[in-house]
Scaffold this motif. Structure first.
Motif, PDB file in Angstrom:
ATOM      1  N   THR B 191      21.535  59.514  -5.407  1.00  0.00           N
ATOM      2  CA  THR B 191      21.087  58.076  -5.919  1.00  0.00           C
ATOM      3  C   THR B 191      21.679  57.178  -5.353  1.00  0.00           C
ATOM      4  N   PHE B 192      23.147  57.081  -4.637  1.00  0.00           N
ATOM      5  CA  PHE B 192      24.102  56.424  -4.331  1.00  0.00           C
ATOM      6  C   PHE B 192      24.257  55.004  -5.057  1.00  0.00           C
ATOM      7  N   GLY B 193      24.126  55.463  -6.596  1.00  0.00           N
ATOM      8  CA  GLY B 193      24.481  54.216  -7.434  1.00  0.00           C
ATOM      9  C   GLY B 193      22.949  53.416  -7.648  1.00  0.00           C
ATOM     10  N   PHE B 194      22.028  53.535  -6.824  1.00  0.00           N
ATOM     11  CA  PHE B 194      20.850  52.784  -7.226  1.00  0.00           C
ATOM     12  C   PHE B 194      20.248  53.494  -8.572  1.00  0.00           C
ATOM     13  N   HIS B 195      20.225  52.665  -9.354  1.00  0.00           N
ATOM     14  CA  HIS B 195      19.425  53.324 -10.880  1.00  0.00           C
ATOM     15  C   HIS B 195      17.988  53.349 -10.401  1.00  0.00           C
ATOM     16  N   ALA B 196      17.383  52.826  -9.792  1.00  0.00           N
ATOM     17  CA  ALA B 196      15.979  52.624  -9.472  1.00  0.00           C
ATOM     18  C   ALA B 196      15.690  53.903  -8.803  1.00  0.00           C
ATOM     19  N   LEU B 197      16.512  54.629  -8.358  1.00  0.00           N
ATOM     20  CA  LEU B 197      16.171  56.050  -7.692  1.00  0.00           C
ATOM     21  C   LEU B 197      16.612  57.155  -8.623  1.00  0.00           C
ATOM     22  N   ASP B 198      16.845  56.901  -9.887  1.00  0.00           N
ATOM     23  CA  ASP B 198      17.191  57.852 -10.932  1.00  0.00           C
ATOM     24  C   ASP B 198      16.002  58.961 -11.164  1.00  0.00           C
ATOM     25  N   ASP B 199      14.759  58.183 -10.885  1.00  0.00           N
ATOM     26  CA  ASP B 199      13.607  59.173 -10.835  1.00  0.00           C
ATOM     27  C   ASP B 199      13.147  59.745  -9.578  1.00  0.00           C
ATOM     28  N   GLY B 200      13.906  59.403  -8.605  1.00  0.00           N
ATOM     29  CA  GLY B 200      13.682  59.836  -7.353  1.00  0.00           C
ATOM     30  C   GLY B 200      12.410  58.863  -6.822  1.00  0.00           C
ATOM     31  N   PHE B 201      12.129  59.471  -5.585  1.00  0.00           N
ATOM     32  CA  PHE B 201      10.995  58.676  -4.907  1.00  0.00           C
ATOM     33  C   PHE B 201       9.617  59.364  -5.571  1.00  0.00           C
ATOM     34  N   ASN B 202       8.801  58.531  -6.145  1.00  0.00           N
ATOM     35  CA  ASN B 202       7.567  58.991  -6.818  1.00  0.00           C
ATOM     36  C   ASN B 202       6.547  59.268  -5.787  1.00  0.00           C
ATOM     37  N   LEU B 203       5.766  60.351  -6.039  1.00  0.00           N
ATOM     38  CA  LEU B 203       4.985  61.004  -5.093  1.00  0.00           C
ATOM     39  C   LEU B 203       3.996  59.940  -4.485  1.00  0.00           C
ATOM     40  N   LEU B 204       3.400  59.295  -5.373  1.00  0.00           N
ATOM     41  CA  LEU B 204       2.134  58.522  -4.971  1.00  0.00           C
ATOM     42  C   LEU B 204       2.592  57.320  -3.916  1.00  0.00           C
ATOM     43  N   PRO B 205       3.711  56.595  -4.265  1.00  0.00           N
ATOM     44  CA  PRO B 205       4.164  55.515  -3.397  1.00  0.00           C
ATOM     45  C   PRO B 205       4.431  56.192  -2.017  1.00  0.00           C
ATOM     46  N   VAL B 206       4.976  57.330  -1.893  1.00  0.00           N
ATOM     47  CA  VAL B 206       5.494  57.910  -0.631  1.00  0.00           C
ATOM     48  C   VAL B 206       4.335  58.592   0.127  1.00  0.00           C
ATOM     49  N   LEU B 207       3.249  59.022  -0.663  1.00  0.00           N
ATOM     50  CA  LEU B 207       2.072  59.383  -0.017  1.00  0.00           C
ATOM     51  C   LEU B 207       1.249  57.977   0.593  1.00  0.00           C
ATOM     52  N   LEU B 208       1.143  56.994  -0.185  1.00  0.00           N
ATOM     53  CA  LEU B 208       0.647  55.718   0.248  1.00  0.00           C
ATOM     54  C   LEU B 208       1.254  54.918   1.624  1.00  0.00           C
ATOM     55  N   GLY B 209       2.819  55.373   1.361  1.00  0.00           N
ATOM     56  CA  GLY B 209       3.421  54.960   2.455  1.00  0.00           C
ATOM     57  C   GLY B 209       2.929  55.786   3.878  1.00  0.00           C
TER      58      GLY B 209
END
Lengths: 179, 494
Positions: B191-209
């Protein structure tokens, strides 16, 4: 995707992307160093990230070396390499032959920047969904379609529809909270 | 069969039937528009289904899947721009037939072949899925691990283009699933200190991207692209029955080939149509006519690509392994609706599974009726200015990603992965393996961990256990295949 790029352009893309992916592999490896040692776990949390880092680096390096070889051969031949036939290249050629059109990479870049600006406005609470969406849609239609009366009118109608109608649809029908 | 009957009874209710109808209709339209596709549509719609009944939601998405694969033939034949990758082979004979004054006939052959291919695959889906699920119940962690690995290797080696790049795409997909909370020790990683990444990359936004935003970027580069449109007259488009008898062997062969390629984990409809087209040409009495507007080319391509949809649903339903990149999105949808995919789905949620199978069969019939009635009209509206469409698509992406967790970080993920997806395609690194790797990453790691715990850290069960060993050997064959096959002339080159 484009099929009428010179093979040397493909090779340069491979080199640049390959080097970037090697960088990503390095980041993955460095990130895995801070993962603690496993307790009662034969695999550990660091094993898969490190395996991915090694594989990405290896595949990317191979890709870079293959591309470098192509560039070297092209320089010796003093011209573009003949394109290697492949099913993918041939099917792309079928698609490309359908019509000729001017590609607009800078337009795409500007559109992505506009998308980022749209997000940033809502992130920093400079505007809510309705205002930001209305402005974004109108600006995007004009950017992509040109500053013409027809695109202005259609863009304005779309902007209103999405900003107001879309807000109602998503919040009242789909129960989605919006920024 | 009682389960299937219950599935049809469920679909006969007003709301489920409405969602199926909407799914097929929207899938046909989106599939017909060059630059859009079923993956994009399903990814965009997924967040809107959060508050829907999960069976109706998946029924609608299966309808979209069937509709989008079929819809691509309209633009392939009339615009010479395949609406989806699976319709590329249809372009080779469909467009020349249209240019030669028979656009309606080309459409009719494609639509009828799509129906027959889809229904033949449906038969396999009905009769193969239950025994396959029972067989998969005997799987342990090593079997799941080697099967998931085989799916990744297969899609990398069978997909078009370089196998090296396919494998690279697959491993990248796995890597993108790693940041966040690791379930084995409850610690966050990468996560390199980014707390927003504590849940990882959510699947849906990745698929949308990856599916939507990257295509939006490509479409904005090609914003001035227009097809050369052919108008369809008032002539009847469906060929008479005696003509279909003439194509019966080709239809049967292409449908079976499409189904079995669909069953192969990870391989999509474009490969099916290419293989079937090649086989049809090989066995044809008039191979020289292929590429000039020949019936058999259209029949082979369309029967196979629709059969692939049904075939690809088999491993998804029976084992929780996606049969194609779009099935990977459906897998994500199942998880999002709190349905645990895998062989236990037949026992824990049999009514849901049979409703999906019934939806697939019904969707093919609905697709046929809708396309036969409206293909001409769809053709007049699909070639429009994308300047109006792309901003709307991005707004839907934003809403979809934001709806997941009410945070704009997920929308930044859409943009980021959109750029990544675009760059990967620029470098001809296929997105199919990337998505399969992303979706299967957690399964791969979890099953490997369980397997190693059972075998005291030994990797030998990958070879010594019969089923796991078979999957491992198949993977090695796929890896070695490009080095041992003789160069072949593709159906397009000759």
């Amino acid at each position: 995707m484009q099929s009428d790029r010179a093979p040397t352009a493909d090779a340069w893309v491979d080199v640049i992307v390959g080097l970037a992916l090697i960088g990503l592999a390095a980041v993955l490896w460095i990130g895995s160093l801070s993962i603690g040692a496993p307790f009662f776990d034969p695999l550990g949390s660091a094993a898969v990230p490190r395996a991915c880092a090694v594989l990405i680096a290896a595949f990317s390096l191979t890709m870079v070396l293959q591309a470098a070889g192509k560039l070297r051969r092209a320089r010796r031949a003093r011209g573009a390499l003949p394109q290697e036939p492949s099913a993918q290249a041939l099917t792309e050629e079928v698609i490309a032959e359908a019509a000729t059109w001017r590609r607009r990479p800078w337009l795409a870049f500007a559109f992505v920047v506009l998308c980022g600006a749209y997000m940033a406005v809502m992130q920093w609470r400079l505007a809510g969904f309705r205002v930001a969406t209305g402005v974004f849609v109108l600006a995007s239609v004009v950017l992509l379609g040109g500053f013409k009366p027809r695109t202005l009118v259609i863009g304005a109608i779309l902007a209103l529809l999405l900003a107001i109608g879309g807000h109602l649809l998503f919040t009242r029908f789909f129960y989605i909270d919006l920024p | 069969m009682s389960g299937l009957a219950e599935g049809f009874l469920f679909l006969a209710q007003p709301w489920p039937f409405f969602w199926l109808l909407l799914g097929v209709a929207s899938g046909i339209f989106v599939g017909a528009v060059p630059g859009l596709g079923g993956g994009m549509l399903i990814s965009l719609v997924m967040p809107l289904t959060f508050n829907m009944d999960h069976t109706s939601a998946l029924v609608m998405m299966v309808g979209m899947y069937v509709g989008s694969v079929s819809g691509g033939l309209i633009s392939a034949i009339l615009l010479r721009m395949p609406g989806t990758p699976s319709s590329v082979m249809t372009t080779l004979d469909g467009y020349p037939m249209a240019v030669n004054g028979q656009p309606g006939r080309a459409l009719g052959l494609g639509i009828g072949s799509s129906l027959i291919g889809g229904l033949i695959a449906g038969i396999f889906l009905v009769f193969l899925s239950p025994p396959l699920a029972r067989w998969a119940l005997a799987f342990g962690p090593w079997e799941y691990f080697t099967m998931a690995l085989m799916a990744l290797v297969m899609i990398a080696s069978i997909s078009q283009g370089s196998m090296l790049k396919g494998l690279l795409g697959g491993v990248l997909g796995v890597a993108m699933a790693l940041p966040g909370l690791n379930e084995s020790d409850g610690q966050t990683r990468l996560t390199f200190g980014f707390h927003a990444l504590d849940d990882g990359f959510n699947l849906l936004p990745v698929l949308l991207g990856v599916f939507v935003m990257s295509q939006v970027i490509q479409d904005s580069i090609d914003i001035e692209r227009r097809g050369s449109r052919i108008r369809v007259g008032r002539e009847p488009i469906m060929p008479p029955a005696r003509e279909w008898r003439r194509h019966s062997v080709n239809l049967a062969r292409s449908s079976v080939v499409g189904t079995w390629i669909g069953i192969l984990p990870g391989v999509g409809a474009s490969v099916s149509s290419m293989v079937s087209y090649g086989l049809a040409r090989t066995f044809s009495k008039q191979p020289q006519k292929f590429g000039t507007g020949h019936d058999e080319g259209i029949v082979a391509s369309e029967a196979a690509n629709n059969a692939n949809v049904g075939g690809a649903l088999i491993p998804l339903i029976a084992m929780g392994i996606p049969g194609s990149p779009i099935d990977a999105i459906l897998l994500g949808a199942l998880v999002m609706h709190n349905i645990q995919p895998g062989p236990l789905l037949f026992t824990s949620n049999a009514s849901f599974v049979w409703a999906l199978i019934a939806a697939y069969l019904a969707a093919n019939v609905l697709m046929f009726v809708m396309m036969a009635a409206s293909a001409r009209r769809i053709a007049t509206v699909i070639d429009f200015n994308r300047a109006y469409l792309l901003p709307v698509i991005f707004v839907f992406c934003l809403v979809g990603a934001f709806a997941l967790s009410n945070r704009l970080f997920d929308v930044w993920i859409v943009i980021g992965f959109g750029i990544l997806g675009f760059v990967l395609q620029l470098a001809k690194i296929p997105l199919g393996p990337f998505v399969i790797g992303l979706v299967l990453a957690n399964l791969l790691e979890a099953q490997l961990r369980s397997g190693l715990q059972l075998s005291d850290g030994s990797y030998w069960p990958m070879l010594t256990r019969p089923i796991a060993g078979s999957f491992t050997v198949l993977s090695l064959i796929c890896l070695a295949y490009p080095f041992i096959k003789r160069p072949r002339v593709s159906p397009i080159e000759s």
